[in-house]
Design an enzyme around this catalytic site. Sequence first.
Site, mmCIF file in Angstrom:
data_model
loop_
_atom_site.group_PDB
_atom_site.id
_atom_site.type_symbol
_atom_site.label_atom_id
_atom_site.label_comp_id
_atom_site.label_asym_id
_atom_site.label_seq_id
_atom_site.Cartn_x
_atom_site.Cartn_y
_atom_site.Cartn_z
ATOM 1 N N CYS A 173 2.035 2.057 -31.189
ATOM 2 C CA CYS A 173 3.204 1.163 -31.280
ATOM 3 C C CYS A 173 4.316 1.812 -32.077
ATOM 4 O O CYS A 173 5.469 1.412 -31.994
ATOM 5 C CB CYS A 173 2.814 -0.134 -31.987
ATOM 6 S SG CYS A 173 1.215 -0.752 -31.512
ATOM 7 N N GLU A 204 2.195 -8.478 -31.399
ATOM 8 C CA GLU A 204 2.904 -7.221 -31.601
ATOM 9 C C GLU A 204 3.126 -6.650 -30.219
ATOM 10 O O GLU A 204 2.172 -6.448 -29.465
ATOM 11 C CB GLU A 204 2.031 -6.308 -32.449
ATOM 12 C CG GLU A 204 2.776 -5.127 -32.997
ATOM 13 C CD GLU A 204 1.799 -4.045 -33.374
ATOM 14 O OE1 GLU A 204 0.869 -4.306 -34.134
ATOM 15 O OE2 GLU A 204 1.974 -2.940 -32.837
#
Lengths: 536, 536
Positions: A314, A277
Amino acid sequence: MPQAPTSGGKEIDVINGEMFIGSRSLSGTSGEARAVNPATGETLDPVYRGATRAELDEACRLAWEAFDPYRSLEPETRARFLETIAQNILDIGDALIERAMAETGLPRARLEGERGRTVGQLRLFAQVVRDGRYLDLRIDPAMPERQPLPRPDLRLRKIPLGPVAVFGASNFPLAFSVAGGDTASALAAGCPVVVKAHSAHLGTSELVGRAVQAAVRTSGLPEGVFSLLFDTGRDIGQGLVADPRIKAVGFTGSRGGGTALMKIAQARPEPIPVYAEMSSINPVILFPGALAERGEKIAHGFITSLLMGAGQFCTSPGLILAIESDKLDEFIAGAGNALQSASAATMLTPGIHQAYEAGVEALRSHTAVQTIARGQAGQGYQGVPGLFSTTAEAFLADRKLAEEVFGSASLVVRCRDEAELASVLDSLEGQLTAALHITEADHEDARKLIPVLERKVGRILVNGFGTGVEVAHAMVHGGPYPSTADGRSTSVGTMAIDRFLRPVCYQDMPEALLPPELRDSSPYDRLLDGKTVLGA
Amino acid sequence: MPQAPTSGGKEIDVINGEMFIGSRSLSGTSGEARAVNPATGETLDPVYRGATRAELDEACRLAWEAFDPYRSLEPETRARFLETIAQNILDIGDALIERAMAETGLPRARLEGERGRTVGQLRLFAQVVRDGRYLDLRIDPAMPERQPLPRPDLRLRKIPLGPVAVFGASNFPLAFSVAGGDTASALAAGCPVVVKAHSAHLGTSELVGRAVQAAVRTSGLPEGVFSLLFDTGRDIGQGLVADPRIKAVGFTGSRGGGTALMKIAQARPEPIPVYAEMSSINPVILFPGALAERGEKIAHGFITSLLMGAGQFCTSPGLILAIESDKLDEFIAGAGNALQSASAATMLTPGIHQAYEAGVEALRSHTAVQTIARGQAGQGYQGVPGLFSTTAEAFLADRKLAEEVFGSASLVVRCRDEAELASVLDSLEGQLTAALHITEADHEDARKLIPVLERKVGRILVNGFGTGVEVAHAMVHGGPYPSTADGRSTSVGTMAIDRFLRPVCYQDMPEALLPPELRDSSPYDRLLDGKTVLGA
């Protein structure tokens, strides 16, 4: 006299610079590192030393040896093991929260919440193991009389890929680190795990590593089910991904870090999947109806989301898109006012702080970017929040403006009309999330954008912000490249277990040799001749 | 007067050297190629010419434009489209079988069977589209009262990845070519398809391509849902994988070809998944009980499987493992006798024939390999079957002995004992299948090998051979690298649709904006709060 918390007769709240290779606790000998308190700049004890190549090799060997026995355990044993890890983490007590606070600069409430999430997801995956749905069981019974050829008996289940390398993330020292999401889903799938600790929270990693090691011991599992290694450079992390006994990688971090691991994984004689990620700016689209009805409220929600955790998520809202209007001007003014009074916040590491400052400076000095507001000045490794704006035209002309600035900075992109807004969306790389702020009057316009968003992101939110990722069955925390290396999976929620599995078919295998879950007496949900049959 | 078969007013049994870019039929202009009849060496009409880069670009542009409208169709429309393709293929009639026979040297019965499979899998995927299980629907309803924070409403479905590049396989001119398994599963998933035809069956490709194009037209779909390109070199195939509008690749062929495509896919700014099925020697393990009880019958089954389709199956039994015994000697003698009388068989292409001859020659001349038997001499591009044997020690000492020889050649590896047999298995790379021949007396020994086999292969068969892959829900035609590029999926059976999907989560989305299958009224099986709920 109060006792130190123990698990299986050993104290588990000890911090003494040790890593864990199977059942051994040891200090490394390669290089030297210390955690730094980003709030004070103070260097924290103890000294940590990195693993050697021989120690890496040992961890991988043990993981490989543990693979078959671990994946063959009764589901209940594996489920209880996950629950024991959760309990051991709680049993560490306040020592864990205090150490994590010192290493990350994150406040107590946030870390206590994160511990709750970490424990919760371990327990949720215990339930996933018990439910057995992740096995994707399918049975097509034999048809011995079929013409022109009989059909054999076919039975399918999913099995784990093999030992998994997990890289701890700086921004979630508990929920995406040693016993975080990747570890929980890999262990639930039946994969041993070798963790490479993040250098930003070495002590936190040691504490959690000790809790997992204790759970392996008291559950009577093969010692190689879990190891935790420190690395003072990149050698051990890279060697871990290259090791032939490692069959998948979980990573959360920078795009540079993630793509470097992807290259190593692809260059192996046997390439393996990397679930990295990497980066996301999470567009938020403000529709006219919503701006007119509750622009001020949305501005408040936006700034709250942007400031959360010093913007080190994120899913932080790094990009606001809207069509030019007086209401948009009011929204920007309101958001700017709210941001102006916000304090600077300590960032996770000096490196992250430095990158944030550089990113903000690039926006501030960009000729086509206007600074709407900055937060209160800070000191040390504190990041000063920033809100900026530009035009769609300028945004489309300079790809740099679409790069993630990790921290509490966001860019408002003013669009002339719907078509220009759609062009901006279409220009974006893959993202974790997108948010739509709408009223019923905006439905028609919003509907047109949904296909574009589906192609770009893993999660589409309405009237909310992407921060605060629910750990659930229907969650997707993933998205097209480069938000993740592999948009076919999620790193949060129960579907995360799928990334560590592959299907195996058993043809005409006698009942006595079949895995129990594939026998006719299977207690689990399964597909029988193409129809779902519910389990016991 | 009998009419030529038509579809939507156009004849579909025409072979005139055309490829298909959306609704256009055109002759290429780049290079020149003709199919060759491998049985006679005769060059077949018409001339085919390759696509230009501009034509490739056009096919990809149309596919991209078709993606959103195609994936948004009613499921019933997509299902009927797949069924129309199936019907159109049947409507081509004998012209298809005759052309395929001429281009491949395969016999009529085999090709008629393969046509049945091709049509059957298109119809099965129509059912998969109607059933909606592939959507993996999950709903976690909102919990507005939850403390400390409310839970949002979360709904997940899978959506297609985007346009898919499909490379036709030489050995299945129908079932793994233009409208074969990869095309059927990609179209079912909602992905437009751009096929690169295999040069070994250009006319067959044209006929099937015309049938698919006609189905697109009469179904009223966007023209870009399907294109078929010819390539006289490698430029178009490689350019197809590199095109940014292509989001996944399906390939069946050589290891060299597959790994070349993987490299291109990984070097893109946005890497994409490559599902390449590459090579497999499919170990068959003969246990003592089975050899004693019915060695002769197994030998007969083995030779039948080995000779099928001139051994040109990915699942052909290329490796026999057994422990030394008199019964093994009898088995080898029996198999050798059966093979000796077998005819040479025409292979698919001169190149495949040449590679087979080279592979067999390497075995024949290997100092540690004994030739047990060869079949009858052949001519032209006919391959002469071969059965060879060696010791486990020799096999373990030379990795070359574990390489696939594509065709009717197989190597018996004599093992001293169970441990040595296990070592041989452990030394193997990933495989598509493994077969165990056992009686009840062998169960205990077989049970010990199953964990090893699970790690090595995608399908474990008992008392059978891997050739003849059933198209079913529980089939896995896949396996660890290098048998395939990605062991997490299958290329045969309904699970093949999963490879072209990724999950998207919708958070707090109003019912009116949700995709119909995620509304409360959804007619499909779904996971509601973690429990399976059956559809209407």
